[in-house]
Write an enzyme that holds these catalytic residues in place. Sequence first.
Site, short mmCIF file in Angstrom:
data_model
loop_
_atom_site.label_atom_id
_atom_site.label_comp_id
_atom_site.label_asym_id
_atom_site.label_seq_id
_atom_site.Cartn_x
_atom_site.Cartn_y
_atom_site.Cartn_z
N SER A 11 0.80 -1.23 0.00
CA SER A 11 0.00 0.00 0.00
C SER A 11 0.83 1.28 0.00
O SER A 11 0.29 2.37 -0.21
CB SER A 11 -0.94 0.01 1.22
OG SER A 11 -0.20 0.00 2.42
N GLY A 13 5.25 3.05 -0.06
CA GLY A 13 6.69 2.87 -0.13
C GLY A 13 7.16 1.99 -1.27
O GLY A 13 6.65 2.02 -2.39
N ILE A 14 8.16 1.16 -0.96
CA ILE A 14 8.77 0.30 -1.98
C ILE A 14 7.75 -0.69 -2.55
O ILE A 14 7.72 -0.93 -3.76
CB ILE A 14 9.98 -0.45 -1.39
CG1 ILE A 14 11.14 0.55 -1.18
CG2 ILE A 14 10.42 -1.60 -2.28
CD1 ILE A 14 12.35 -0.04 -0.46
N GLY A 15 6.88 -1.25 -1.70
CA GLY A 15 5.89 -2.21 -2.17
C GLY A 15 4.94 -1.61 -3.19
O GLY A 15 4.65 -2.22 -4.22
N SER A 129 17.66 -5.81 3.54
CA SER A 129 18.23 -4.47 3.74
C SER A 129 19.75 -4.56 3.75
O SER A 129 20.32 -5.54 4.24
CB SER A 129 17.76 -3.88 5.08
OG SER A 129 18.41 -2.64 5.34
N TYR A 142 16.97 -4.02 14.13
CA TYR A 142 16.54 -4.01 12.72
C TYR A 142 17.56 -4.77 11.87
O TYR A 142 17.18 -5.63 11.06
CB TYR A 142 16.40 -2.57 12.22
CG TYR A 142 15.96 -2.48 10.78
CD1 TYR A 142 14.65 -2.74 10.42
CD2 TYR A 142 16.86 -2.14 9.77
CE1 TYR A 142 14.23 -2.68 9.09
CE2 TYR A 142 16.46 -2.06 8.45
CZ TYR A 142 15.15 -2.33 8.12
OH TYR A 142 14.76 -2.27 6.80
#
Length: 268
Positions: A11, A13-15, A129, A142
């Site tokens: 929905s 950003g990158i996606g 990442s 992270y």
Amino acid sequence: MSKVVLITGGSSGIGKAIGDYLSSRNYTVYGTSRNPDTIQNSLFPLLKMDVCNLESIESAISELIEATGKIDVLINNAGVGITGPIEETPTEEMKKAFDTNLYGPINVIKTVLPYMRSQKRGHIINITSIAGYMGLPYRGIYSATKSALEITIEAMRMETLQFGIKMTNVAPGDFATNIAAGRYHAPVLENSPYKEAYSSTLKMMNEHVDHGEDPSKMAKVVHQIIENENPKIHYKVGAPMQKFSIVLKRILPDKVYERMLLKHYGLK
């Protein structure tokens, strides 16, 4: 019939960038969101999915198969950011990060594998990442979640090659998305021994995201990977220095590399 692609976290950003780009290339794209009813003007359908809830995953995959009859490509993109001194980060928040960034993608993969195995083909692309290749100060949890996903997929890839299924990891650097707004960050405490260092590092991290690269660059790389009959296991996408930092970690003595990171973040 066009390839059917499912993108978790599609929905924003990158996606979203990947979904928009693939839609324009005549792929049949579905995305997922925890709250798809709140998303307007998406170029592709959004299925309701929370990657931390197995029942939700199974329901979304069943809905996709019912609508399309197959799944050619899964893009595991849903994830969360987390920052803070590890000493001051609540264990519950660490667990949530691992649930979303590691166990969530694994459970989505486990759910689609029977369908891909019956098709005798499939491609699973995991958005990891560059931070997963190194322990970064105040981003250690992270980094750990993304590193764990990278290594898990290396093993899972070898287990599933016999079924005609490919797995690929794509590690982005800093991209201009809203990840900073949605992540958990431990508060900067007035009486914390980390206050000054963490505060300045957090500011730098936010600036890196704000001035990051266009997510459409990731979309184009993912498209190329899908079209490649024999893709690599690992891809890195980002600024040249971010990608070079992985090379430096391999060739520099540990303490030299550590000093380089400390200098970069102004911690020494």
